[in-house]
Design a protein around this motif. Structure first.
Motif, mmCIF file in Angstrom:
data_model
loop_
_atom_site.group_PDB
_atom_site.id
_atom_site.type_symbol
_atom_site.label_atom_id
_atom_site.label_comp_id
_atom_site.label_asym_id
_atom_site.label_seq_id
_atom_site.Cartn_x
_atom_site.Cartn_y
_atom_site.Cartn_z
ATOM 1 N N GLU A 177 0.829 -1.207 0.000
ATOM 2 C CA GLU A 177 0.000 0.000 0.000
ATOM 3 C C GLU A 177 0.863 1.258 0.000
ATOM 4 O O GLU A 177 0.577 2.227 -0.710
ATOM 5 N N ARG A 181 1.132 4.185 -2.847
ATOM 6 C CA ARG A 181 0.930 5.598 -2.498
ATOM 7 C C ARG A 181 2.083 6.444 -3.023
ATOM 8 O O ARG A 181 1.869 7.492 -3.655
ATOM 9 N N GLU A 184 2.123 6.220 -7.103
ATOM 10 C CA GLU A 184 1.022 6.931 -7.758
ATOM 11 C C GLU A 184 1.224 8.443 -7.658
ATOM 12 O O GLU A 184 0.959 9.179 -8.614
ATOM 13 N N ASP A 209 -3.496 -5.361 -9.183
ATOM 14 C CA ASP A 209 -4.073 -4.557 -10.262
ATOM 15 C C ASP A 209 -3.260 -4.787 -11.537
ATOM 16 O O ASP A 209 -2.493 -3.932 -11.970
ATOM 17 N N GLN A 472 -9.021 -5.051 -6.493
ATOM 18 C CA GLN A 472 -9.327 -3.780 -7.145
ATOM 19 C C GLN A 472 -10.724 -3.265 -6.816
ATOM 20 O O GLN A 472 -11.031 -2.101 -7.059
ATOM 21 N N GLU A 474 -12.619 -2.528 -4.177
ATOM 22 C CA GLU A 474 -12.900 -1.422 -3.260
ATOM 23 C C GLU A 474 -12.774 -0.090 -3.976
ATOM 24 O O GLU A 474 -13.659 0.781 -3.877
ATOM 25 N N GLU A 475 -11.683 0.078 -4.728
ATOM 26 C CA GLU A 475 -11.461 1.347 -5.426
ATOM 27 C C GLU A 475 -12.418 1.498 -6.606
ATOM 28 O O GLU A 475 -12.968 2.577 -6.839
ATOM 29 N N ARG A 476 -12.643 0.415 -7.338
ATOM 30 C CA ARG A 476 -13.468 0.518 -8.545
ATOM 31 C C ARG A 476 -14.935 0.779 -8.206
ATOM 32 O O ARG A 476 -15.626 1.512 -8.911
ATOM 33 N N GLY A 478 -15.900 2.090 -5.289
ATOM 34 C CA GLY A 478 -15.878 3.406 -4.659
ATOM 35 C C GLY A 478 -16.752 3.536 -3.426
ATOM 36 O O GLY A 478 -17.342 4.597 -3.184
ATOM 37 N N CYS A 486 -17.707 -4.810 -0.100
ATOM 38 C CA CYS A 486 -17.944 -3.754 -1.086
ATOM 39 C C CYS A 486 -18.844 -4.205 -2.234
ATOM 40 O O CYS A 486 -19.498 -3.371 -2.876
#
Length: 672
Positions: A177, A181, A184, A209, A472, A474-476, A478, A486
């Motif tokens: 993670e 961070r 990115e 990912d 992926q 959780e982020e996708r 949202g 999720c």
């Protein structure tokens, strides 16, 4: 004649350029200009002319060393900078570049000394702390390296390599993670930096990912078309994810360079194997330009995947004729040995390697598993178990039972009967995907092979798609919650989009087949997600006697993701959790599900095969009984078994080892 009076230079006035130095400065300036324009050979020629006139010119030696480093002539580069340092030991940039060359030569301790000298001469010199960190990284000291990279970013926040190196160090420390961070953020700040993009690609793939990783590698390759590493990484990531079209995209970009890029040629081998194109894979091995020993190793590997064991064995024996103690060839030959005259010789060679040599831990583990297999086939079961147990012990893996059980609890709680009743008609109504799953070593490869022998079925092998996708979601989606919670927040359009991505992946495997088989055993944990996307997809649940299945898992040299496989009690716990979860799926899933028992298949092969084909919604074809003759690559632990006609020796195999299985039997709750 009167003498001309001496003149004293005014304070601050420039001293006259010594005779000949003006020409040297002009030559150095011209060489720098040529280098900026990409004309390294002309610059090198000019610098050598200068050195012929002024031997020992440290600036010329420095520039020549940088040219040699860029061209990959590392020893020459080191010697040139060493000579330059004899003329000027106070230039921090010279020490910095010397350290970079020493890092490239893996002389990490010497490199560390060079970087420390550069930093003493100029604190915060750009690249100094980053180079020092790379010296630590090269020796596996990733924590110390990360401190250096953070210091670099503090001194020189616009030095992009510092951010890239910090992200990679976090990956090595298992801090995925934090790595994402850092990288990115760096990609937003340095969107055109190839090093940052390649590091981001590695972090994305490691974090599950794969699509993001492929995109980052693609951007890096676009920015630096001559840099092959980005294309190789893109192809590798796509192959891991089963995204064969994108793997081919990267390899086509490498095409035409195969003769000078053996790594790319070997990736073509893997792509052709993934598509079942055995002859093309063999051609790619030849195109790689390998020396005879490595060429025979790779030819043996391809031929073994195709079930052509006699030819594969000949390749491995040719390797051993050249290098009798090569563990890779001995282990590969042990994998395809069928009890012929090789067996006794292989046991002797492998035992001698263990006794006489000092193999590294990873090689020792491989030797133990190979010996376990050979002793098992020879009927020497105590010796076999001893080696299998030693191999598993040496892995040193730890399985977190509490965390695994908690994940099972969360899956059961999230995907209850009410969940599916409220989502009727969502996802895709496609019946094209056919999922074959169960524990490892439960008969999934055999089941796929029977199905893939049908003219309207393509066996895609073990696709890692859903195992990667869950990281992926959780982020996708949202929603701020992790998987599986999720998934309940996913909109219908998002489910349709996710289903479409998987169908597109199947198209890259085979665009025409009526059914495409995904035989990833571990998909039993992802059936809630699979059913959310494909409520009409057929699921074949492969089942086997628990003791036979667990013993076969224990006897397989799996990678670190199967930590449960190394301890008999952990293995029993894992199996009970698998049974608990599958019992839940059978109660709540909307999908058609067939329980396909290994023992029933052995006892009545034709009846079982006919039932399987009928369940797939297909007409019977006699070729489905000749599955061992199907000419497709098999890239799983069952490489040898699946090429044999159905045999009974794997049924109740555990009884040969009963004296050693007390902890497993107890963990499973006894013998049924």
């Amino acid at each position: 004649m009167s003498k001309r009076p001496k003149t004293t230079p005014r304070p601050g006035a420039r001293r006259p350029t010594p005779p000949g130095r003006a020409g040297a400065e002009a030559a150095l300036a011209q060489a720098r200009q040529l280098l900026r324009q990409g004309h390294a050979p002309q610059a090198e020629g000019l610098l050598r002319q200068l050195l012929a006139r002024q031997p020992g010119d440290h600036q010329a030696l420095h520039m020549l060393g940088l040219i040699a480093h860029q061209a990959g002539r590392l020893e020459q580069a080191r010697d040139l900078l060493d000579q330059a340092l004899q003329g000027n030991r106070r230039d921090p940039q010279l020490w910095l570049n010397f350290g970079n060359i020493l890092n490239s030569l893996r002389a990490f301790e010497q490199a560390e000394a060079a970087f420390r000298k550069a930093l003493r001469l100029r604190a915060c010199i750009p690249g100094g702390n980053s180079g020092l960190g790379m010296s630590h990284s090269g020796r596996g000291n990733h924590r110390e390296a990360s401190v250096c990279y953070r210091r670099e970013i503090g001194c020189n926040p616009v030095f992009a390599a510092g951010h890239a190196n910090l992200g990679l160090a976090c990956l090595e420390l298992g801090e995925e993670e934090e790595a994402l961070r850092v990288l990115e953020g760096a990609a937003r700040r340095f969107p055109d930096n190839v090093q940052v993009l390649e590091a981001l690609g590695a972090a994305a793939v490691r974090g599950g990912d794969t699509g993001g990783g492929i995109d980052a590698y693609r951007r890096a390759a676009t920015l630096a078309p001559r840099r092959l590493e980005a294309l190789r990484n893109m192809a590798t990531a796509a192959l891991i994810a089963g995204r064969l079209a994108e793997a081919e995209e990267a390899l086509v970009a490498l095409d035409g360079r195969r003769s000078v890029d053996p790594q790319g040629a070997l990736l073509w081998v893997k792509l052709h194997l993934a598509r079942g194109e055995i002859e093309h894979a063999l051609e790619a091995v030849e195109a790689a330009g390998l020396e005879a020993l490595r060429r025979n190793l790779y030819r043996g590997y391809v031929l073994a995947q195709a079930g052509r064991f006699a030819e594969a064995g000949a390749c491995y024996r040719a390797v051993l004729d050249e290098d009798p103690g090569l563990g890779a060839a001995l282990n590969a030959l042990a994998m395809i040995s069928d009890g012929d005259g090789d067996q006794a010789r292989l046991i002797g060679e492998l035992e001698r390697m263990l006794i006489a040599g000092e193999p590294e831990a990873g090689e020792r583990i491989g030797l133990d598993f190979s010996l376990g297999r050979l002793y098992d086939r020879a009927g020497l079961y105590d010796q076999a178990f001893s080696h299998y147990a030693a191999g598993n012990r040496r892995k040193g893996l730890r399985f977190d039972r509490a965390a695994y059980a908690d994940r099972t609890d969360r899956l059961i709680e999230t995907f209850g009967r009410g969940y599916f009743e409220g989502r009727s008609g969502l996802g895709s109504d496609s019946e094209r995907p056919l999922f074959v799953l169960g524990t490892p070593r439960s008969g999934t490869t055999l089941t796929e092979q029977v199905l893939a022998s049908h003219s309207q079925v393509f066996g895609a092998g073990e696709l890692s798609h859903f195992g990667l996708l869950i990281h992926q979601l959780e982020e996708r989606i949202g929603c701020g919650a992790a998987y599986p919670e999720c998934i309940g927040e996913a909109a219908p359009g998002q489910l349709a989009e996710l289903a479409g991505e998987y169908l597109a992946l199947l198209d890259t495997c085979d665009g025409a087949a009526r059914r495409v088989v995904d035989k990833m055993p571990g998909n039993f944990r992802h059936l809630g997600l699979i059913a959310s996307l494909f409520p009409n997809a057929r699921i074949v649940h492969c089942r086997r006697n628990p003791l036979d299945a667990c013993l076969s898992i224990y006897f397989q040299n799996f990678n670190d993701s199967h930590a449960y496989a190394c301890d008999l009690e952990d293995l029993g716990f894992f199996y009970r959790e698998y049974q608990r979860l599958m019992a839940h799926w059978e109660r709540v899933l909307p999908n058609p599900l067939l329980a396909f028992d290994y023992e029933a298949t052995v006892a009545g092969t034709e009846a079982a095969a006919r039932a399987l084909i009928e369940f797939a919604g297909l007409e019977w074809e006699p070729d489905c009984l000749r599955f061992q003759e199907t000419r497709r690559a098999v890239r799983t632990a069952s490489i040898w078994q699946v090429r044999q006609a159905i045999y009974t020796s794997s049924v109740e195999r555990w009884r040969h080892y009963e004296a050693h299985l007390g902890p497993l039997i107890t963990a499973l709750g006894g013998v049924d």
